[in-house]
Each structure stands twice: as C-alpha cells, then as structure tokens.
Write an enzyme that holds these catalytic residues in place. Structure first.
Site, PDB file in Angstrom:
ATOM      1  N   HIS A 101       0.849  -1.193   0.000  1.00 31.40           N
ATOM      2  CA  HIS A 101       0.000   0.000   0.000  1.00 31.40           C
ATOM      3  C   HIS A 101       0.877   1.233   0.000  1.00 31.40           C
ATOM      4  O   HIS A 101       1.999   1.220   0.508  1.00 31.40           O
ATOM      5  CB  HIS A 101      -0.960   0.028   1.202  1.00 31.40           C
ATOM      6  CG  HIS A 101      -0.275  -0.168   2.507  1.00 31.40           C
ATOM      7  ND1 HIS A 101       0.113  -1.409   2.967  1.00 31.40           N
ATOM      8  CD2 HIS A 101       0.111   0.713   3.457  1.00 31.40           C
ATOM      9  CE1 HIS A 101       0.700  -1.274   4.143  1.00 31.40           C
ATOM     10  NE2 HIS A 101       0.714   0.012   4.463  1.00 31.40           N
ATOM     11  N   HIS A 103       0.862   5.241   1.163  1.00 34.35           N
ATOM     12  CA  HIS A 103       0.180   6.291   1.943  1.00 34.35           C
ATOM     13  C   HIS A 103       0.250   7.614   1.178  1.00 34.35           C
ATOM     14  O   HIS A 103       1.311   7.962   0.628  1.00 34.35           O
ATOM     15  CB  HIS A 103       0.908   6.532   3.270  1.00 34.35           C
ATOM     16  CG  HIS A 103       0.918   5.367   4.206  1.00 34.35           C
ATOM     17  ND1 HIS A 103       0.078   5.280   5.281  1.00 34.35           N
ATOM     18  CD2 HIS A 103       1.678   4.240   4.254  1.00 34.35           C
ATOM     19  CE1 HIS A 103       0.330   4.163   5.960  1.00 34.35           C
ATOM     20  NE2 HIS A 103       1.298   3.516   5.349  1.00 34.35           N
TER      21      HIS A 103
HETATM   22  P1  AMP Z   1       1.906   0.459   7.317  1.00 35.71           P
HETATM   23  O1  AMP Z   1       2.457   0.734   8.700  1.00 35.71           O
HETATM   24  O2  AMP Z   1       2.615   1.194   6.225  1.00 35.71           O
HETATM   25  O3  AMP Z   1       1.813  -1.033   7.054  1.00 35.71           O
HETATM   26  O4  AMP Z   1       0.463   1.069   7.315  1.00 35.71           O
HETATM   27  C1  AMP Z   1      -0.699   0.362   7.594  1.00 35.71           C
HETATM   28  C2  AMP Z   1      -1.805   1.390   7.645  1.00 35.71           C
HETATM   29  O5  AMP Z   1      -3.042   0.708   7.469  1.00 35.71           O
HETATM   30  C3  AMP Z   1      -1.902   2.161   8.956  1.00 35.71           C
HETATM   31  O6  AMP Z   1      -1.788   3.549   8.697  1.00 35.71           O
HETATM   32  C4  AMP Z   1      -3.279   1.787   9.496  1.00 35.71           C
HETATM   33  O7  AMP Z   1      -3.914   2.856  10.155  1.00 35.71           O
HETATM   34  C5  AMP Z   1      -4.012   1.368   8.236  1.00 35.71           C
HETATM   35  N1  AMP Z   1      -5.099   0.419   8.432  1.00 35.71           N
HETATM   36  C6  AMP Z   1      -5.061  -0.736   9.132  1.00 35.71           C
HETATM   37  N2  AMP Z   1      -6.258  -1.361   9.084  1.00 35.71           N
HETATM   38  C7  AMP Z   1      -7.067  -0.578   8.328  1.00 35.71           C
HETATM   39  C8  AMP Z   1      -8.421  -0.657   7.899  1.00 35.71           C
HETATM   40  N3  AMP Z   1      -9.212  -1.684   8.279  1.00 35.71           N
HETATM   41  N4  AMP Z   1      -8.927   0.327   7.130  1.00 35.71           N
HETATM   42  C9  AMP Z   1      -8.132   1.370   6.769  1.00 35.71           C
HETATM   43  N5  AMP Z   1      -6.852   1.506   7.130  1.00 35.71           N
HETATM   44  C10 AMP Z   1      -6.323   0.556   7.902  1.00 35.71           C
END
Ligand code: AMP
Ligand code: ZN
Length: 139
Positions: A101, A103
């Site tokens: 993903h 950001h």
């Molecule tokens: P990372 O640390 O780059 O793996 O980021 C994971 C991101 O996913 C974090 O910013 C979380 O807040 C976000 N996240 C986790 N679960 C969900 C969800 N169900 N819906 C939307 N965002 C999520």
C-alpha cells in the site's frame, strides 16, 4: 491472487466496506482508518502483493500516476499545502499490513505531524564505497 487472511485483500475487493475515494480494475483508494492527518489515503492493489518487490508489473507501472492523480484531488479538496507519499516495506521499515500500500498524507504548513529521522554522516570515502556496492547489485 488474493490472500484469505489478508484484511487489505478483503477491503480492496469490497468484501469489507471502506471509505473509498477511487476505484478501477487494479486499485482501490481508501481513507486510512487511523489517519496522521484527515484525508490520509491508502492506495491498495486489488491483487495481493506482500510489498514493493512483489508488486505486479502493471500495478508498478500505474501506481505513481494514480498517486499523482489522487494527491492532486486531495490538494484541491482539502486545500492542504503539501502531500507526503510513504510506502513501507518490511517490519524494519514500519510495515504493519503486509499487502502493498502507498500512503498519501495531506500536510499543512502548521500541522504538528513529524516523519522524522536522525541524520548520519559518511566518513571520508565511505559514501563512494556504499554507492559502488549498490551500483554493483543493480547489474
Ligand atoms: P503500514 O504501517 O505502512 O503497514 O500502514 C498500515 C496502515 O493501514 C496504517 O496507517 C493503518 O492505520 C491502516 N489500516 C489498518 N487497518 C485498516 C483498515 N481496516 N482500514 C483502513 N486503514 C487501515
Ligand atoms: Zn492482501
């Protein structure tokens, strides 16, 4: 391929509802559930790829264009002053969800958000050595 126990596979493919700002045949763009700043979005491929190194060719080719398009809309809609693109690969890099993903974090001149690191410096000749090592690995 989708991964059964992957929450982002389920979200990207609409099995779990999300605040979706954009969708096409390869990607869904959603709002992060715990935003650093309101409007913080995530670009999710619909296929499962653990990280950048596993990402499909087509997705790789398209993801930056999509980031440009979504971030332009964030700027227009939110009136933010800047946008950080952040993409974590591996636990050491802060990745917590192991489905690729990207950001897109809206930023304001006066926000108190920090994406910090402590800066180091190279010893004499060290940067050249590091540079050569990486360069050689790219052959
Ligand atoms: P990372 O640390 O780059 O793996 O980021 C994971 C991101 O996913 C974090 O910013 C979380 O807040 C976000 N996240 C986790 N679960 C969900 C969800 N169900 N819906 C939307 N965002 C999520
Ligand atoms: Zn997945």
């Amino acid at each position: 391929m989708k991964k059964d126990d992957c929450i982002f596979c389920k979200i990207a493919n609409g099995e779990i509802p999300s605040a979706t700002v954009y969708e096409d045949e390869l990607f869904r763009v959603i709002l992060d559930i715990a935003p650093a700043v309101k409007g913080h979005a995530l670009i999710l491929p619909k296929e499962h790829y653990d990280n950048l190194w596993a990402l499909g060719k087509e997705e790789s080719e398209r993801v930056m264009n999509l980031a440009a398009k979504v971030s332009e809309a964030q700027k227009k809609a939110l009136g933010c002053d800047g946008i950080n693109l952040l993409q974590n690969n591996g636990v050491a890099a802060g990745q917590t969800v192991f489905h690729f993903h990207m950001h897109l974090i809206p930023r304001y001149d006066d926000d108190k958000v920090t994406i910090p690191w402590n800066t180091l410096s190279y010893a004499e000749g060290e940067a050249a050595k590091v540079c050569e090592t990486i360069k050689a690995a790219m052959q």
